[in-house]
Design an enzyme around this catalytic site. Structure first.
Site, short mmCIF file in Angstrom:
data_model
loop_
_atom_site.label_atom_id
_atom_site.label_comp_id
_atom_site.label_asym_id
_atom_site.label_seq_id
_atom_site.Cartn_x
_atom_site.Cartn_y
_atom_site.Cartn_z
CG ASP A 238 -10.70 -55.67 22.69
OD1 ASP A 238 -9.66 -55.03 21.88
OD2 ASP A 238 -10.55 -56.80 22.96
CE1 TYR B 241 -1.64 -59.96 26.68
CE2 TYR B 241 0.22 -58.61 26.30
CZ TYR B 241 -1.16 -58.84 26.30
OH TYR B 241 -1.80 -57.93 25.81
CD GLN C 278 -11.31 -50.12 33.36
OE1 GLN C 278 -12.37 -49.40 33.54
NE2 GLN C 278 -11.04 -50.50 32.25
NE ARG D 276 -2.66 -58.69 29.57
CZ ARG D 276 -3.33 -60.05 29.98
NH1 ARG D 276 -2.67 -60.93 30.57
NH2 ARG D 276 -4.61 -60.24 29.85
N GLY D 277 -0.44 -54.70 27.22
CA GLY D 277 -1.42 -54.46 26.55
C GLY D 277 -1.64 -52.76 26.54
CD GLU D 278 -2.61 -51.99 22.40
OE1 GLU D 278 -3.02 -52.85 23.05
OE2 GLU D 278 -2.09 -52.34 21.15
O1 TRH Z 1 -6.06 -57.54 28.78
P1 TRH Z 1 -5.04 -57.10 27.60
O2 TRH Z 1 -3.83 -58.05 27.47
O3 TRH Z 1 -5.70 -56.56 26.50
C1 TRH Z 1 -4.98 -56.78 25.18
C2 TRH Z 1 -4.85 -55.43 24.28
O4 TRH Z 1 -6.05 -54.68 24.46
C3 TRH Z 1 -4.48 -55.71 23.07
O5 TRH Z 1 -4.69 -54.54 22.29
C4 TRH Z 1 -5.39 -56.59 22.28
O6 TRH Z 1 -5.22 -56.73 21.00
C5 TRH Z 1 -5.36 -58.04 23.06
O7 TRH Z 1 -5.74 -57.70 24.47
C6 TRH Z 1 -6.17 -58.92 22.31
O8 TRH Z 1 -4.55 -55.66 28.24
P2 TRH Z 1 -4.77 -54.21 28.59
O9 TRH Z 1 -5.07 -53.48 27.21
O10 TRH Z 1 -3.76 -53.79 29.25
O11 TRH Z 1 -6.11 -54.29 29.33
C7 TRH Z 1 -6.13 -54.83 30.50
C8 TRH Z 1 -7.27 -54.21 31.36
O12 TRH Z 1 -7.35 -54.97 32.64
C9 TRH Z 1 -7.15 -52.70 31.78
O13 TRH Z 1 -8.20 -52.03 31.64
C10 TRH Z 1 -6.72 -52.82 33.18
C11 TRH Z 1 -7.43 -53.92 33.63
N1 TRH Z 1 -7.19 -54.63 34.73
C12 TRH Z 1 -8.00 -54.63 35.89
O14 TRH Z 1 -9.13 -53.71 35.98
N2 TRH Z 1 -7.66 -55.12 37.26
C13 TRH Z 1 -6.61 -55.82 37.22
O15 TRH Z 1 -6.25 -56.52 38.10
C14 TRH Z 1 -5.62 -55.96 35.95
C15 TRH Z 1 -4.39 -56.96 36.12
C16 TRH Z 1 -6.16 -55.35 34.92
#
Ligand code: TRH
Length: 371
Positions: A25, A200, A245, A261-263
């Site tokens: 989010d 996850y 990010q 994982r995640g969108e």
């Molecule tokens: O963190 P998430 O599992 O988020 C999820 C989804 O948004 C899902 O829709 C929601 O319902 C749930 O949480 C509760 O995965 P997502 O969406 O891929 O987001 C991860 C973010 O983390 C993405 O912006 C990439 C970032 N990231 C980094 O910046 N550095 C890192 O080292 C890693 C591993 C991820």
């Protein structure tokens, strides 16, 4: 910027973001806010109820700070600034991100200010999005909220993509890769085959790493801190920090195969132009599995990796999300398909980069409501 969006010049936006869980989010809202400010010259405030989640993704993005043109505000329900809001304080554009509702006090002031009001929804690959994207939702007080759905084609709101993303990707050569891997302390030999793992806690991560080890091809798997503690000490695992990010893209670009994982990271995985395997956020009674299938089918349909590679990817997706016993065989089927998947990923990204991204489509949509 189009002629119409140019008229939005320095409009004020308030984006409200509730962090349900994890990083998606905050990650999505930050990317959007940043792009609106930097690429579309908008004045953006990002109200977020968990600024710490954002700071992990963008160091320095603390409540009260301005980062890359975005003002970050802690969104607390007891914040007096949101309890009694003057009409003038309401922005020109109000976004309830990922279906969150706007605070009551702010909402009351909106009735008098009448901003453009967007309900920005989650990414879905399902067909019903086409008929819902852009629909108005009139309220009893005369305000109209508009649904805006991210998606994979022109009938939706599109996907976020920074204007310089593909150029940065293309400039990431072997020297840049080596320097990046050194900068995050990834202890890997230059000839190692690299994968990344963002999953996850319930993912069959040990089975996956065992399967990589069994192939005896020099695979190493980069595992960001806090992800998959079960593989700590595994001979194939390479611990790396949880990176900001901007470096997450570089991490994906450094690998020949990414588990995401995640969108939010699904979309980054697409733009990375590398084969990827996606894990959906698990929901009761397997209701996330149609979502997994829809994401993969949507991508396969557009990218056309060929039937054998598509079948190998689909099998790996099922194994990774729902059939852990099949992970070794599915990986054995996937590895030979990697070149075809990589070519298809690159084709897909090039074709899509010619179309407006989500921030541009949202700006255009809003400009159409304002002018
Ligand atoms: O963190 P998430 O599992 O988020 C999820 C989804 O948004 C899902 O829709 C929601 O319902 C749930 O949480 C509760 O995965 P997502 O969406 O891929 O987001 C991860 C973010 O983390 C993405 O912006 C990439 C970032 N990231 C980094 O910046 N550095 C890192 O080292 C890693 C591993 C991820």
């Amino acid at each position: 910027m189009t002629e119409r969006t140019a008229r939005l010049h320095r409009s004020r936006w308030d984006i409200f973001c509730r962090v349900v869980d994890n990083f998606g989010d905050a990650g999505f809202c930050w990317r959007l806010a940043r792009q609106l400010a930097l690429e579309h010259d908008q004045q953006v405030r990002l109200w977020i109820d968990d600024p710490a989640a954002l700071a992990a993704l963008r160091p320095g993005a603390a409540a009260g700070a301005s980062c890359e043109g975005v003002r970050i505000e802690a969104w607390r329900d007891d914040d007096p600034r949101l309890a009694t809001v003057c009409v003038d304080e309401v922005a020109d554009v109000v976004v309830g991100a990922l279906a969150c509702s706007v605070p009551d006090g702010y909402r009351r002031a909106m009735a008098r200010r009448r901003p453009v009001w967007i309900d920005l929804e989650y990414l879905s690959a399902e067909a019903w999005v086409h008929t819902h994207h852009g629909l108005p939702s009139p309220k009893p007080d005369g305000l109209v909220e508009h649904f805006f759905f991210p998606g994979f084609d022109d009938a939706t709101g599109g996907l976020l993509r920074e204007a310089d993303l593909l150029a940065r990707h293309d400039a990431f050569d072997a020297d840049a890769r080596r320097a990046f891997l050194a900068s995050i302390g990834a202890a890997v030999r230059p000839d190692a085959r690299l994968a990344s793992l963002f999953c996850y806690p319930d993912a069959p991560a040990v089975a996956l790493l065992d399967a990589f080890a069994a192939r005896d091809e020099g695979w190493r798997v980069l595992v960001p801190a806090g992800v998959a503690p079960s593989v700590a000490g595994h001979p194939v695992a390479v611990p790396v920090p949880f990176v900001p990010q901007a470096d997450f893209d570089r991490l994906l670009w450094s690998c020949s195969l990414n588990f995401v994982r995640g969108e939010e990271s699904f979309v980054r995985g697409l733009w990375a132009q590398r084969p990827m395997v996606w894990q959906a956020y698990r929901q009761a009674e397997g209701v996330h599995m149609p979502k997994v299938r829809a994401f993969v089918e949507r991508w396969v349909e557009a990218a056309e990796p060929g039937p054998a590679a598509a079948a190998a990817l689909a099998r790996m997706e099922t194994a990774w999300n729902a059939d852990p016993a099949d992970v070794p065989q599915a990986l054995d089927g996937l590895i030979p398909a990697l070149p075809a998947l990589r070519d298809a990923s690159a084709r897909w990204a090039r074709a899509n980069a010619a179309r407006p991204d989500l921030a541009a489509r949202l700006a255009e949509f809003v400009a159409g409501k304002l002018y």
